[in-house]
Design a protein around this motif. Structure first.
Motif, PDB file in Angstrom:
ATOM      1  N   ASN A 269       6.006   1.294  19.098  1.00 51.68           N
ATOM      2  CA  ASN A 269       7.129   2.047  17.503  1.00 51.68           C
ATOM      3  C   ASN A 269       7.384   0.874  17.144  1.00 51.68           C
ATOM      4  N   GLY A 270       7.518   0.190  15.797  1.00 53.47           N
ATOM      5  CA  GLY A 270       8.596  -1.252  15.637  1.00 53.47           C
ATOM      6  C   GLY A 270       8.125  -2.122  15.750  1.00 53.47           C
ATOM      7  N   SER A 271       6.554  -2.507  16.759  1.00 52.60           N
ATOM      8  CA  SER A 271       6.917  -3.781  17.289  1.00 52.60           C
ATOM      9  C   SER A 271       5.810  -4.416  16.575  1.00 52.60           C
ATOM     10  N   GLY A 272       5.715  -4.195  15.091  1.00 57.34           N
ATOM     11  CA  GLY A 272       5.171  -4.545  13.519  1.00 57.34           C
ATOM     12  C   GLY A 272       3.751  -4.845  13.825  1.00 57.34           C
ATOM     13  N   LYS A 273       2.982  -3.647  13.944  1.00 57.99           N
ATOM     14  CA  LYS A 273       1.397  -3.400  14.232  1.00 57.99           C
ATOM     15  C   LYS A 273       1.321  -3.333  12.366  1.00 57.99           C
ATOM     16  N   SER A 274       1.635  -2.549  11.751  1.00 57.98           N
ATOM     17  CA  SER A 274       1.972  -1.795  10.379  1.00 57.98           C
ATOM     18  C   SER A 274       1.819  -3.482   9.992  1.00 57.98           C
ATOM     19  N   THR A 275       3.215  -3.930  10.070  1.00 59.32           N
ATOM     20  CA  THR A 275       3.790  -5.581   9.385  1.00 59.32           C
ATOM     21  C   THR A 275       2.419  -6.844   9.331  1.00 59.32           C
ATOM     22  N   LEU A 276       1.884  -6.458  11.009  1.00 56.20           N
ATOM     23  CA  LEU A 276       0.679  -6.893  10.812  1.00 56.20           C
ATOM     24  C   LEU A 276      -0.257  -7.421   9.184  1.00 56.20           C
TER      25      LEU A 276
ATOM     26  N   LYS B 267       5.230  -7.233  20.214  1.00 60.09           N
ATOM     27  CA  LYS B 267       6.676  -7.148  20.444  1.00 60.09           C
ATOM     28  C   LYS B 267       7.527  -7.996  19.623  1.00 60.09           C
ATOM     29  N   ARG B 268       6.788  -7.454  18.094  1.00 58.89           N
ATOM     30  CA  ARG B 268       8.030  -8.725  17.063  1.00 58.89           C
ATOM     31  C   ARG B 268       7.260 -10.185  17.275  1.00 58.89           C
ATOM     32  N   THR B 269       6.533 -10.262  18.288  1.00 56.48           N
ATOM     33  CA  THR B 269       5.643 -11.312  18.567  1.00 56.48           C
ATOM     34  C   THR B 269       3.989 -11.166  19.207  1.00 56.48           C
TER      35      THR B 269
HETATM   36  N1  LIG Z   1       9.660  -2.347   4.074  1.00 58.89           N
HETATM   37  C1  LIG Z   1      10.072  -2.488   4.798  1.00 58.89           C
HETATM   38  N2  LIG Z   1      11.041  -3.638   4.955  1.00 58.89           N
HETATM   39  C2  LIG Z   1      12.061  -3.366   5.883  1.00 58.89           C
HETATM   40  N3  LIG Z   1      11.672  -3.248   7.095  1.00 58.89           N
HETATM   41  C3  LIG Z   1      10.550  -2.942   7.060  1.00 58.89           C
HETATM   42  C4  LIG Z   1       9.555  -2.250   6.574  1.00 58.89           C
HETATM   43  N4  LIG Z   1       8.163  -1.938   6.693  1.00 58.89           N
HETATM   44  C5  LIG Z   1       8.614  -1.947   8.741  1.00 58.89           C
HETATM   45  N5  LIG Z   1      10.174  -2.504   8.160  1.00 58.89           N
HETATM   46  C6  LIG Z   1      10.991  -2.134  10.222  1.00 58.89           C
HETATM   47  O1  LIG Z   1       9.738  -3.575  10.702  1.00 58.89           O
HETATM   48  C7  LIG Z   1       9.305  -3.477  11.850  1.00 58.89           C
HETATM   49  C8  LIG Z   1       8.380  -3.412  12.387  1.00 58.89           C
HETATM   50  O2  LIG Z   1       8.174  -2.092  11.609  1.00 58.89           O
HETATM   51  P1  LIG Z   1       6.467  -1.984  11.740  1.00 58.89           P
HETATM   52  O3  LIG Z   1       6.300  -0.311  10.523  1.00 58.89           O
HETATM   53  O4  LIG Z   1       5.427  -3.322  11.498  1.00 58.89           O
HETATM   54  O5  LIG Z   1       6.048  -1.131  13.330  1.00 58.89           O
HETATM   55  P2  LIG Z   1       4.725  -0.498  14.084  1.00 58.89           P
HETATM   56  O6  LIG Z   1       4.859  -1.790  14.992  1.00 58.89           O
HETATM   57  O7  LIG Z   1       3.569  -0.459  12.722  1.00 58.89           O
HETATM   58  O8  LIG Z   1       5.437   0.545  13.907  1.00 58.89           O
HETATM   59  P3  LIG Z   1       4.447   2.014  14.959  1.00 58.89           P
HETATM   60  O9  LIG Z   1       4.303   2.047  15.667  1.00 58.89           O
HETATM   61  O10 LIG Z   1       5.427   2.962  14.961  1.00 58.89           O
HETATM   62  O11 LIG Z   1       3.967   2.469  13.495  1.00 58.89           O
HETATM   63  C9  LIG Z   1      10.542  -2.058  11.900  1.00 58.89           C
HETATM   64  O12 LIG Z   1      11.785  -2.710  12.450  1.00 58.89           O
HETATM   65  C10 LIG Z   1      10.357  -1.506  10.797  1.00 58.89           C
HETATM   66  O13 LIG Z   1      11.565  -0.523  10.380  1.00 58.89           O
END
Ligand SMILES: Nc1ncnc2c1ncn2[C@@H]1O[C@H](COP(=O)(O)OP(=O)(O)OP(=O)(O)O)[C@@H](O)[C@H]1O
Length: 294
Positions: A52-59, A226-228
């Motif tokens: 969780n939080g590794s950046g998947k949704s961000t990507l 993992k953030r990268t």
């Molecule tokens: N809109 C936003 N503004 C600021 N920080 C954000 C935003 N969206 C996500 N983050 C942060 O960016 C980091 C990566 O989040 P992300 O949602 O990409 O992770 P994830 O791998 O998809 O997590 P999960 O498995 O919980 O869905 C986290 O620390 C999160 O708190």
């Protein structure tokens, strides 16, 4: 007379998805993705895994153009993200939690949304749009429920509606956010079968999942985040003990030999809700050697 012949040059086909040194920083200053690079060929299913939080949704958001990259680039079938979006090449299957299921809309209306990009501003559906919606619903086994309110569907049916929307859109790159959460094994199997069909049609599927047990079974490739990007490539080269431990912080658990994977490879599991054993490789392409169970 000998004529000099030029060697034939074959242009490299454009990668399905090419992420190069991409960095995404949110407005609050948090860098959720730093210097991420990987390439996915067309006709593949790729797992996107990380805690969780590794950046998947961000990507995913960056590939869909919802958040900008502050440096680096993302190319979809050789095009920049804006061009790929304009051509409706990227389809998204959201996590169930990200959808307002109380919104009064029918299953077929949700699937028709996949056609919006092909319609004019009045959004008048043409016969071809209705045909695409019917075909997509048929393909995911939801034709009978097309007049149902989306709030009245089971978890597995909800997933299939959004898969149908991606099919109606004819997305060439399909991003699936946790498609197996809350679905039973039979639905998971039918989703995997559909993903395989889509792969054979030359599409790119990028599947974010916490179900590590199913990754070596159906994903040709994997990207560990993992953030990268910690590792990316063929699953058997990426799913090594060292890579998984780097991504998941040493929570690999070895199963006893009674739960051996195919061909005697040792199977392990990550401690999570997914308890299925899966194959972990000792070195790229080399399964862990079986040890004596006694
Ligand atoms: N809109 C936003 N503004 C600021 N920080 C954000 C935003 N969206 C996500 N983050 C942060 O960016 C980091 C990566 O989040 P992300 O949602 O990409 O992770 P994830 O791998 O998809 O997590 P999960 O498995 O919980 O869905 C986290 O620390 C999160 O708190």
């Amino acid at each position: 007379m000998i004529l000099a012949t030029r060697p034939k040059t074959h242009a490299e086909p454009a990668a399905g998805l090419a992420v190069e040194h991409a960095t995404v920083t949110y407005r609050n200053g948090l860098t959720a993705l730093h210097d991420a690079s990987f390439t996915i060929p067309t006709g593949t299913i790729t797992a996107l895994v990380g805690v969780n939080g590794s950046g998947k949704s961000t990507l995913f958001k960056a590939i869909m153009g919802f958040v900008p990259t502050s440096s680096g680039s993302i190319r979809v079938l050789g095009m920049g993200v804006p061009e790929a979006l304009k051509r409706n090449l990227v389809a998204y299957v959201p996590q169930s939690e990200d959808v307002d299921w109380n919104f009064p809309v029918l299953v077929e209306d949700v699937v028709m949304m996949g056609r919006y990009g092909k319609m004019n501003f009045l959004r008048m559906a043409k016969p071809a749009d209705h045909a695409a919606v019917a075909e997509a619903l048929e393909r995911v086994g939801m034709a009978d429920l097309r007049q149902r309110q989306i709030g009245e569907l089971s978890g597995g049916q909800k997933k299939r509606v959004f898969l149908a929307r991606a099919l109606a859109q004819d997305g060439r790159v399909i991003l699936l956010d946790e498609p197996f959460t809350g679905v039973d094994v039979k639905t998971e199997e039918s989703i995997i079968a559909l993903l395989r069909e889509l792969r054979d049609e030359g599409r790119v599927m990028l599947v974010s999942t916490h179900n590590l047990g199913s990754v070596p079974e159906f994903c040709d490739r994997a990207v560990l985040l993992k953030r990268t990007v910690l590792a990316a490539g063929r699953t058997r080269d990426v799913f090594t003990r060292d890579n998984l431990e780097a991504a998941f912080g040493g929570v690999l658990r070895q199963f006893d030999m009674a739960t051996l994977g195919p061909e005697g490879q040792k199977a392990c599991s990550i401690i999570s809700d997914d308890e299925r054993p899966f194959v972990v490789y000792d070195a790229p392409g080399e399964p862990l050697a079986p040890t004596d169970p006694r």
